[in-house]
Design a protein around this motif. Structure first.
Motif, short mmCIF file in Angstrom:
data_model
loop_
_atom_site.label_atom_id
_atom_site.label_comp_id
_atom_site.label_asym_id
_atom_site.label_seq_id
_atom_site.Cartn_x
_atom_site.Cartn_y
_atom_site.Cartn_z
N LEU A 61 37.85 34.70 42.15
CA LEU A 61 38.14 33.31 41.80
C LEU A 61 38.91 32.60 42.91
N GLU A 62 39.64 33.37 43.69
CA GLU A 62 40.44 32.81 44.78
C GLU A 62 40.03 33.31 46.16
N SER A 63 38.98 34.14 46.26
CA SER A 63 38.66 34.76 47.54
C SER A 63 37.17 35.03 47.70
N TRP A 64 36.57 34.43 48.70
CA TRP A 64 35.17 34.72 49.01
C TRP A 64 34.98 36.18 49.41
N THR A 65 35.98 36.76 50.04
CA THR A 65 35.87 38.16 50.45
C THR A 65 35.65 39.06 49.25
N TRP A 66 36.39 38.83 48.18
CA TRP A 66 36.24 39.65 46.99
C TRP A 66 34.86 39.48 46.35
N ILE A 67 34.33 38.27 46.40
CA ILE A 67 32.98 38.05 45.86
C ILE A 67 31.97 38.83 46.71
N GLY A 68 32.13 38.79 48.03
CA GLY A 68 31.26 39.57 48.91
C GLY A 68 31.35 41.05 48.62
N ILE A 69 32.57 41.54 48.41
CA ILE A 69 32.76 42.95 48.05
C ILE A 69 32.03 43.27 46.75
N GLY A 70 32.11 42.35 45.80
CA GLY A 70 31.42 42.55 44.53
C GLY A 70 29.92 42.69 44.71
N TRP A 71 29.33 41.86 45.57
CA TRP A 71 27.89 41.96 45.81
C TRP A 71 27.54 43.26 46.52
N LEU A 72 28.42 43.74 47.40
CA LEU A 72 28.17 45.02 48.05
C LEU A 72 28.30 46.18 47.07
#
Length: 129
Positions: A61-72
Motif C-alpha cells: 500500500l505504501e511501496s512499489w517494491t513490496w508489490i513487485g516482491i509480491g508478483w515475484l
C-alpha cells in the motif's frame, strides 16, 4: 501470449492516476495471492501463502517494491503449481506456466516504480514537460 497479457496489464495500469495506482496494484497482488486457494493444489500450504501475500500487499500500500516482491512470490507459486500439475485455471493445464511468464513483467514494472504513461513519455523524451 503471457508476455502480451503482462504488457497489457502494465499499460492499462499506467493510465490510473498515481494516487490510486499503487493501492489498486496492492489489492491486485493480494488477490493473486489467494488465486490458488480454491483449487488447493498444495493443500494446507495454500493458507500460509495467502497470509504471506496479504502481508506483502499491506506493505505494498505504501511501496512499489513490496508489490513487485509480491508478483515475484506469485511467480514462484505459479511454477510450483505448474510442476505439481495443479494449474491456476483447472481446465487450462498450461495456465500456471503462462502466469509464471506474465507475472515477472508486472513485477519489473512495479520494481521500477509503477510508472505512468506521462512518466514513460518523460523517460523517452527527456525534453517533455
Amino acid at each position: 501470449m503471457p508476455l502480451l497479457i503482462g504488457l497489457l496489464y502494465v499499460c492499462l495500469n499506467a493510465l490510473i492516476p498515481e494516487r490510486h495506482r499503487r493501492r489498486f496494484n496492492a489489492i491486485m497482488v493480494a488477490g493473486a495471492g489467494a488465486a490458488y486457494l480454491s483449487g488447493g493444489g498444495l493443500g494446507a500450504w495454500e493458507f500460509p501463502f495467502v497470509v504471506l501475500m496479504t502481508y506483502v500487499a499491506w506493505r505494498g500500500l505504501e511501496s512499489w517494491t513490496w508489490i513487485g516482491i509480491g508478483w515475484l512470490l506469485h511467480t514462484a507459486w505459479d511454477v510450483v503449481h505448474h510442476l505439481r500439475g495443479a494449474p491456476i485455471i483447472p481446465f487450462l493445464p498450461g495456465s500456471s506456466h503462462g502466469c509464471a511468464i506474465c507475472d515477472p513483467v508486472i513485477a519489473l514494472w512495479c520494481l521500477t516504480g509503477g510508472w505512468s504513461v506521462a512518466d514513460l513519455v518523460r523517460r523517452m523524451l527527456p525534453s517533455a514537460p
